[in-house]
Design an enzyme around this catalytic site. Structure first.
Site, PDB file in Angstrom:
ATOM      1  N   CYS A   1       0.939  11.812  -6.355  1.00 39.29           N
ATOM      2  CA  CYS A   1       0.486  13.136  -5.980  1.00 39.29           C
ATOM      3  C   CYS A   1       0.274  13.959  -7.246  1.00 39.29           C
ATOM      4  O   CYS A   1       0.456  13.466  -8.355  1.00 39.29           O
ATOM      5  CB  CYS A   1       1.491  13.801  -5.037  1.00 39.29           C
ATOM      6  SG  CYS A   1       3.124  14.010  -5.751  1.00 39.29           S
TER       7      CYS A   1
ATOM      8  N   SER B   1       5.686   9.960  -7.158  1.00 39.96           N
ATOM      9  CA  SER B   1       5.975   9.046  -6.062  1.00 39.96           C
ATOM     10  C   SER B   1       6.382   7.677  -6.573  1.00 39.96           C
ATOM     11  O   SER B   1       7.494   7.529  -7.051  1.00 39.96           O
ATOM     12  CB  SER B   1       4.855   8.943  -5.032  1.00 39.96           C
ATOM     13  OG  SER B   1       5.400   8.357  -3.857  1.00 39.96           O
TER      14      SER B   1
ATOM     15  N   HIS C   1       4.546  -6.911  -6.074  1.00 44.10           N
ATOM     16  CA  HIS C   1       5.186  -8.113  -5.544  1.00 44.10           C
ATOM     17  C   HIS C   1       4.240  -9.256  -5.892  1.00 44.10           C
ATOM     18  O   HIS C   1       3.040  -9.171  -5.596  1.00 44.10           O
ATOM     19  CB  HIS C   1       5.387  -8.017  -4.032  1.00 44.10           C
ATOM     20  CG  HIS C   1       6.164  -6.802  -3.630  1.00 44.10           C
ATOM     21  ND1 HIS C   1       7.533  -6.745  -3.682  1.00 44.10           N
ATOM     22  CD2 HIS C   1       5.756  -5.584  -3.220  1.00 44.10           C
ATOM     23  CE1 HIS C   1       7.939  -5.538  -3.298  1.00 44.10           C
ATOM     24  NE2 HIS C   1       6.863  -4.820  -3.016  1.00 44.10           N
TER      25      HIS C   1
END
Length: 121
Positions: A89, A69, A74
């Site tokens: 996952c 994934s 940020h």
């Protein structure tokens, strides 16, 4: 490249890291390397990454696309704050990735929201 089968379930961590020295939140190359190190240690395969600096004294936004994934960050150096998003996952261990990131950034506080991701049923 080896093809791994990843079931459509995993753990999604949203972490707010605060009390981080501004200098640790401004360096694109260092944050890219850190997230790559964390992903690999967690057992994930990095597919691609993109990091962007908003200026010498400003923050960074960056993402690694993983076979499992993604990891993104940020940063707001002026607030000593980083928002980290880790979804993995398969057998990958997102908590290990987060621990590596929080330790390297020397975060004074880490607030985590965790969600189990899976199809209904």
């Amino acid at each position: 490249m080896t093809q791994n089968v990843h079931l459509p379930l995993g753990t999604h961590l949203l972490a707010d890291l605060s009390g981080v020295a501004a200098a640790r939140l401004r360096d694109c190359a260092a944050l890219d390397a850190l997230l790559r190190q964390a992903a690999i240690a967690a057992g994930a395969q990095v597919l691609h990454g993109h990091f962007h600096s908003f200026g010498v004294e400003a923050g960074v936004t960056g993402v690694l696309l993983l076979a499992e994934s993604h990891i993104s960050i940020h940063t707001w150096p002026e607030a000593g704050f980083a928002a980290v998003d880790i979804f993995m996952c398969g057998a990958a261990r997102p908590q290990l990735a987060l621990d590596i990131i929080a330790t390297a950034l020397q975060a004074q506080h880490c607030a985590v929201h965790a969600a189990r991701r899976a199809p209904p049923g």
